[in-house]
Design a protein around this motif. Structure first.
Motif, mmCIF file in Angstrom:
data_model
loop_
_atom_site.group_PDB
_atom_site.id
_atom_site.type_symbol
_atom_site.label_atom_id
_atom_site.label_comp_id
_atom_site.label_asym_id
_atom_site.label_seq_id
_atom_site.Cartn_x
_atom_site.Cartn_y
_atom_site.Cartn_z
ATOM 1 N N ILE A 1 5.985 14.882 5.399
ATOM 2 C CA ILE A 1 5.691 15.027 4.040
ATOM 3 C C ILE A 1 6.609 13.969 3.048
ATOM 4 O O ILE A 1 7.396 14.106 3.624
ATOM 5 N N THR A 2 5.899 13.632 2.492
ATOM 6 C CA THR A 2 7.139 12.734 1.625
ATOM 7 C C THR A 2 7.043 12.837 0.018
ATOM 8 O O THR A 2 5.488 13.671 -0.267
ATOM 9 N N HIS A 3 7.659 12.940 -0.818
ATOM 10 C CA HIS A 3 7.246 12.038 -2.153
ATOM 11 C C HIS A 3 7.545 10.810 -2.341
ATOM 12 O O HIS A 3 8.487 10.249 -2.535
ATOM 13 N N VAL A 4 6.285 10.163 -3.230
ATOM 14 C CA VAL A 4 6.711 8.938 -3.287
ATOM 15 C C VAL A 4 6.569 8.526 -5.074
ATOM 16 O O VAL A 4 5.656 9.129 -5.477
ATOM 17 N N TYR A 5 7.429 7.973 -5.446
ATOM 18 C CA TYR A 5 6.965 8.017 -6.525
ATOM 19 C C TYR A 5 7.534 6.625 -6.679
ATOM 20 O O TYR A 5 7.909 5.559 -6.565
ATOM 21 N N LEU A 6 5.609 6.011 -8.001
ATOM 22 C CA LEU A 6 5.664 4.872 -7.939
ATOM 23 C C LEU A 6 5.698 4.422 -10.084
ATOM 24 O O LEU A 6 5.095 5.511 -10.081
ATOM 25 N N GLU A 7 6.148 3.672 -10.209
ATOM 26 C CA GLU A 7 6.025 2.949 -11.600
ATOM 27 C C GLU A 7 5.150 2.518 -12.008
ATOM 28 O O GLU A 7 4.531 1.557 -10.810
ATOM 29 N N LYS A 8 4.464 2.431 -12.745
ATOM 30 C CA LYS A 8 3.603 1.739 -13.327
ATOM 31 C C LYS A 8 3.516 0.370 -12.928
ATOM 32 O O LYS A 8 4.258 -0.199 -12.823
ATOM 33 N N ASP A 9 2.583 0.033 -12.402
ATOM 34 C CA ASP A 9 2.584 -1.654 -11.236
ATOM 35 C C ASP A 9 3.150 -1.752 -10.603
ATOM 36 O O ASP A 9 2.589 -3.129 -10.135
ATOM 37 N N SER A 10 3.672 -0.899 -9.631
ATOM 38 C CA SER A 10 4.205 -0.923 -8.366
ATOM 39 C C SER A 10 3.077 -1.290 -7.167
ATOM 40 O O SER A 10 1.950 -0.545 -7.637
ATOM 41 N N VAL A 11 3.464 -2.404 -6.934
ATOM 42 C CA VAL A 11 2.424 -2.251 -5.392
ATOM 43 C C VAL A 11 2.791 -1.660 -4.314
ATOM 44 O O VAL A 11 4.472 -2.036 -3.400
ATOM 45 N N VAL A 12 1.528 -1.169 -3.179
ATOM 46 C CA VAL A 12 1.765 -1.168 -2.054
ATOM 47 C C VAL A 12 1.560 -1.976 -1.380
ATOM 48 O O VAL A 12 0.384 -2.104 -0.790
ATOM 49 N N PRO A 13 1.349 -3.056 -0.864
ATOM 50 C CA PRO A 13 0.905 -4.568 -0.342
ATOM 51 C C PRO A 13 0.222 -3.837 1.142
ATOM 52 O O PRO A 13 0.882 -2.547 1.852
ATOM 53 N N THR A 14 -1.197 -4.172 1.452
ATOM 54 C CA THR A 14 -1.267 -4.087 2.523
ATOM 55 C C THR A 14 -0.800 -3.769 3.497
ATOM 56 O O THR A 14 -0.194 -4.629 3.994
ATOM 57 N N HIS A 15 -1.219 -3.095 4.945
ATOM 58 C CA HIS A 15 -0.418 -3.097 5.645
ATOM 59 C C HIS A 15 -1.435 -1.174 6.133
ATOM 60 O O HIS A 15 -2.327 -1.099 5.673
ATOM 61 N N SER A 16 -1.554 -1.022 7.790
ATOM 62 C CA SER A 16 -2.085 0.180 8.594
ATOM 63 C C SER A 16 -1.061 0.223 9.570
ATOM 64 O O SER A 16 0.075 -0.283 10.007
ATOM 65 N N HIS A 17 -1.800 1.440 9.658
ATOM 66 C CA HIS A 17 -0.412 2.266 10.804
ATOM 67 C C HIS A 17 -1.058 3.572 12.025
ATOM 68 O O HIS A 17 -2.081 3.640 11.674
ATOM 69 N N ASP A 18 -0.888 3.778 12.551
ATOM 70 C CA ASP A 18 -1.520 4.176 13.071
ATOM 71 C C ASP A 18 -1.221 6.098 12.712
ATOM 72 O O ASP A 18 -2.201 6.554 13.285
ATOM 73 N N ASN A 19 -0.824 5.695 12.169
ATOM 74 C CA ASN A 19 -0.239 7.670 11.716
ATOM 75 C C ASN A 19 -1.779 7.795 10.926
ATOM 76 O O ASN A 19 -2.010 6.779 10.020
ATOM 77 N N GLU A 20 -1.980 9.252 10.824
ATOM 78 C CA GLU A 20 -3.386 9.379 9.626
ATOM 79 C C GLU A 20 -3.126 10.090 7.823
ATOM 80 O O GLU A 20 -0.789 10.402 8.244
ATOM 81 N N GLN A 21 -3.020 9.641 7.292
ATOM 82 C CA GLN A 21 -2.369 9.654 6.512
ATOM 83 C C GLN A 21 -3.551 10.548 5.503
ATOM 84 O O GLN A 21 -4.531 10.240 5.135
ATOM 85 N N LEU A 22 -2.317 11.528 4.625
ATOM 86 C CA LEU A 22 -3.539 12.622 3.327
ATOM 87 C C LEU A 22 -2.026 11.629 2.205
ATOM 88 O O LEU A 22 -1.116 12.020 1.704
#
Length: 121
Positions: free
Chosen positions: A34-55
């Motif tokens: 479990i993670t807390h992810v802090y993103l400022e406005k306009d921050s980008v998470v680039p295209t990716h994929s992974h075997d892990n299921e994600q919520l």
């Protein structure tokens, strides 16, 4: 071997500054993370994929996602909403405002634990 329960407090966990505008706190067990992810406005998470299921559960703010090999599905996840991302589904995201989300992965993201998540840095 005796198993032992652990308790953590988010404010005691260090924030890892992954890149400008994106930080995270991580708590992991043997088979989930479990993670807390802090993103400022306009921050980008680039295209990716992974075997892990994600919520992805947005606690504050909003994230726009593009999902699929050709980004054919667009979804905005608002405060109080949860997006379920299946294994191996390509996705990217942008923060539409300052955002805090909870990401849960099963199994844990080894690339996040060992710092080999170059796509994000």
């Amino acid at each position: 071997m005796t198993k032992k329960a652990m308790i953590y407090r988010w404010e005691d966990m260090p924030i890892e500054e992954v890149k400008a505008g994106l930080g995270r706190r991580i708590i992991t067990g043997e088979r989930m993370m479990i993670t807390h992810v802090y993103l400022e406005k306009d921050s980008v998470v680039p295209t990716h994929s992974h075997d892990n299921e994600q919520l992805t559960y947005v606690l504050k703010g909003a994230l726009k996602f593009w999902l699929g090999p050709n980004e054919e599905q667009e979804i905005v996840v608002h405060e109080g909403e949860v997006l379920v991302i299946p294994s191996d589904l390509p996705h990217k995201a942008v923060a539409l405002e300052d955002t805090l989300d909870v990401d849960i992965f099963c199994p844990p993201r080894q690339d996040w634990l060992d710092g080999s998540d170059a796509y994000l840095r």
